[in-house]
Design a protein around this motif. Structure first.
Motif, PDB file in Angstrom:
ATOM      1  N   TYR A 282       0.816  -1.212   0.000  1.00 40.94           N
ATOM      2  CA  TYR A 282       0.000   0.000   0.000  1.00 40.94           C
ATOM      3  C   TYR A 282       0.853   1.267   0.000  1.00 40.94           C
ATOM      4  CZ  TYR A 282      -3.124  -3.736   1.257  1.00 40.94           C
ATOM      5  OH  TYR A 282      -3.796  -4.927   1.255  1.00 40.94           O
ATOM      6  N   ILE A 283       1.969   1.249   0.743  1.00 41.67           N
ATOM      7  CA  ILE A 283       2.946   2.332   0.702  1.00 41.67           C
ATOM      8  C   ILE A 283       4.315   1.679   0.555  1.00 41.67           C
ATOM      9  CG2 ILE A 283       3.932   4.345   1.851  1.00 41.67           C
ATOM     10  CD1 ILE A 283       1.364   4.657   3.403  1.00 41.67           C
ATOM     11  N   SER A 284       5.028   2.033  -0.500  1.00 43.65           N
ATOM     12  CA  SER A 284       6.263   1.331  -0.834  1.00 43.65           C
ATOM     13  C   SER A 284       7.405   1.640   0.125  1.00 43.65           C
ATOM     14  CB  SER A 284       6.707   1.687  -2.262  1.00 43.65           C
ATOM     15  OG  SER A 284       7.191   3.016  -2.309  1.00 43.65           O
ATOM     16  N   GLU A 285       8.351   0.717   0.183  1.00 43.31           N
ATOM     17  CA  GLU A 285       9.546   0.897   0.997  1.00 43.31           C
ATOM     18  C   GLU A 285      10.314   2.148   0.562  1.00 43.31           C
ATOM     19  OE1 GLU A 285      13.657  -1.508   2.225  1.00 43.31           O
ATOM     20  OE2 GLU A 285      12.225  -2.413   0.823  1.00 43.31           O
ATOM     21  N   GLU A 286      10.413   2.385  -0.747  1.00 46.89           N
ATOM     22  CA  GLU A 286      11.142   3.552  -1.250  1.00 46.89           C
ATOM     23  C   GLU A 286      10.531   4.846  -0.733  1.00 46.89           C
ATOM     24  OE1 GLU A 286      12.813   5.349  -5.493  1.00 46.89           O
ATOM     25  OE2 GLU A 286      11.074   4.010  -5.491  1.00 46.89           O
ATOM     26  N   ILE A 287       9.198   4.937  -0.780  1.00 40.77           N
ATOM     27  CA  ILE A 287       8.525   6.139  -0.283  1.00 40.77           C
ATOM     28  C   ILE A 287       8.787   6.320   1.201  1.00 40.77           C
ATOM     29  CG2 ILE A 287       6.253   7.080   0.307  1.00 40.77           C
ATOM     30  CD1 ILE A 287       5.262   6.187  -2.407  1.00 40.77           C
ATOM     31  N   MET A 288       8.660   5.240   1.960  1.00 40.80           N
ATOM     32  CA  MET A 288       8.823   5.351   3.411  1.00 40.80           C
ATOM     33  C   MET A 288      10.229   5.790   3.789  1.00 40.80           C
ATOM     34  SD  MET A 288       5.916   4.948   4.773  1.00 40.80           S
ATOM     35  CE  MET A 288       6.445   4.854   6.486  1.00 40.80           C
ATOM     36  N   LYS A 289      11.227   5.272   3.107  1.00 41.11           N
ATOM     37  CA  LYS A 289      12.611   5.661   3.396  1.00 41.11           C
ATOM     38  C   LYS A 289      12.821   7.145   3.137  1.00 41.11           C
ATOM     39  CE  LYS A 289      15.207   1.353   2.688  1.00 41.11           C
ATOM     40  NZ  LYS A 289      16.195   0.658   1.817  1.00 41.11           N
ATOM     41  N   LEU A 290      12.386   7.599   1.977  1.00 47.78           N
ATOM     42  CA  LEU A 290      12.554   9.008   1.636  1.00 47.78           C
ATOM     43  C   LEU A 290      11.723   9.911   2.535  1.00 47.78           C
ATOM     44  CD1 LEU A 290      12.498   8.795  -2.270  1.00 47.78           C
ATOM     45  CD2 LEU A 290      14.451   9.455  -0.846  1.00 47.78           C
ATOM     46  N   HIS A 291      10.506   9.505   2.793  1.00 48.17           N
ATOM     47  CA  HIS A 291       9.578  10.319   3.569  1.00 48.17           C
ATOM     48  C   HIS A 291      10.086  10.502   5.000  1.00 48.17           C
ATOM     49  CE1 HIS A 291       4.966  11.168   4.134  1.00 48.17           C
ATOM     50  NE2 HIS A 291       5.719  12.175   4.537  1.00 48.17           N
ATOM     51  N   HIS A 292      10.518   9.410   5.593  1.00 51.65           N
ATOM     52  CA  HIS A 292      10.968   9.455   6.987  1.00 51.65           C
ATOM     53  C   HIS A 292      12.379  10.004   7.136  1.00 51.65           C
ATOM     54  CE1 HIS A 292      12.815   7.470  10.611  1.00 51.65           C
ATOM     55  NE2 HIS A 292      11.756   8.032  11.171  1.00 51.65           N
TER      56      HIS A 292
ATOM     57  N   ALA B 134      -5.942   3.420  -0.942  1.00 50.40           N
ATOM     58  CA  ALA B 134      -5.022   2.388  -0.463  1.00 50.40           C
ATOM     59  C   ALA B 134      -4.630   2.584   0.990  1.00 50.40           C
ATOM     60  CB  ALA B 134      -3.771   2.368  -1.343  1.00 50.40           C
ATOM     61  N   ILE B 135      -4.513   3.829   1.418  1.00 43.73           N
ATOM     62  CA  ILE B 135      -3.967   4.078   2.752  1.00 43.73           C
ATOM     63  C   ILE B 135      -4.845   3.535   3.869  1.00 43.73           C
ATOM     64  CG2 ILE B 135      -4.972   6.351   3.256  1.00 43.73           C
ATOM     65  CD1 ILE B 135      -2.151   7.192   4.217  1.00 43.73           C
ATOM     66  N   TRP B 136      -6.134   3.349   3.589  1.00 42.54           N
ATOM     67  CA  TRP B 136      -7.016   2.823   4.635  1.00 42.54           C
ATOM     68  C   TRP B 136      -6.651   1.401   5.041  1.00 42.54           C
ATOM     69  CZ3 TRP B 136      -9.284   6.286   7.294  1.00 42.54           C
ATOM     70  CH2 TRP B 136      -9.666   7.490   6.685  1.00 42.54           C
TER      71      TRP B 136
END
Length: 222
Positions: A44-54, A203-205
């Motif tokens: 639902y939320i990719s690893e790449e997004i989470m790494k960059l976001h955080h 998706a986020i739900w």
């Protein structure tokens, strides 16, 4: 006289960041650890997004806030204090909002997306007709945010109800007690969902931490 004026201007900032992590004076705010792995919210939320976001985006807000507060402490005129307000609001809001957002999410395999029975679910049904109606309304209002911002489910101390609110940029939610916040900045979804906001919002739900939301609601409603 100047000392009184500067303290008066600082008071709102102190209240706004009262719940932010605090450490030594040289680094008042730090990046909080995620309560799950970077890949735990997939697909639902990719690893790449989470790494960059955080590690990149949130860290930037922390750095900016610490720098602004350091300059704030050294300010020698009211003019300097006023000039720093925008940086403190933007970076401080980014830090507060994201610190809430990480706890706002949970892996689907660990209960993310599942609403427990109880007072919170009953309140959603009371105030929105149904849980599905609540999701649709929050998605609709969040998708309509022009540019960057946040969609919120907040508890109103005045009406004693759950209400949907949006904020621009990194403005924190101050009119309501935040229960659920959804980041609608492009950095939160674009690498995976491109410009299709509704796909991200749908998706986020699947990874919303409703147990955390229920706890926030119960604390707010006391």
């Amino acid at each position: 006289m100047f000392a009184l004026a500067r303290n008066a201007l600082r008071a709102p900032a102190r209240r706004a960041f009262a719940n932010a992590p605090a450490a030594a004076a040289a680094s008042l705010h730090t990046l909080p650890d995620l309560p799950y792995a970077y890949n735990a919210l997939e697909p639902y939320i990719s690893e790449e997004i989470m790494k960059l976001h955080h590690s990149k985006h949130h860290q930037t807000y922390v750095n900016g806030l610490n720098a602004a507060e350091e300059s704030y402490a050294k300010a020698t005129s009211v003019k300097e204090v006023i000039a720093l307000q925008a940086a403190i609001k933007f970076n401080g809001g980014g830090h507060i909002n994201h610190s809430l957002f990480w706890k706002n999410l949970a892996p689907n395999a660990e209960g993310g997306g599942q609403i427990p029975e109880g007072a919170f679910k009953n309140a959603l049904e009371r105030d929105f007709g149904s849980v599905e109606n609540f999701k649709k309304e929050l998605n609709t209002q969040t998708a309509a945010v022009q540019g960057s911002g946040w969609g919120w489910l907040g508890y109103s101390p005045k009406s004693k109800k759950l209400e949907i609110v949006t904020t621009a940029n990194q403005d924190p939610l101050i009119t309501h007690i935040p229960i659920i916040g959804i980041d609608i900045w492009e950095h939160a979804f674009y690498l995976q969902y491109k410009n299709v906001k509704p796909d991200y919002l749908n998706a986020i739900w699947n990874v919303i931490n409703f147990k955390e939301a229920a706890k926030r609601f119960e604390d707010a409603a006391k």
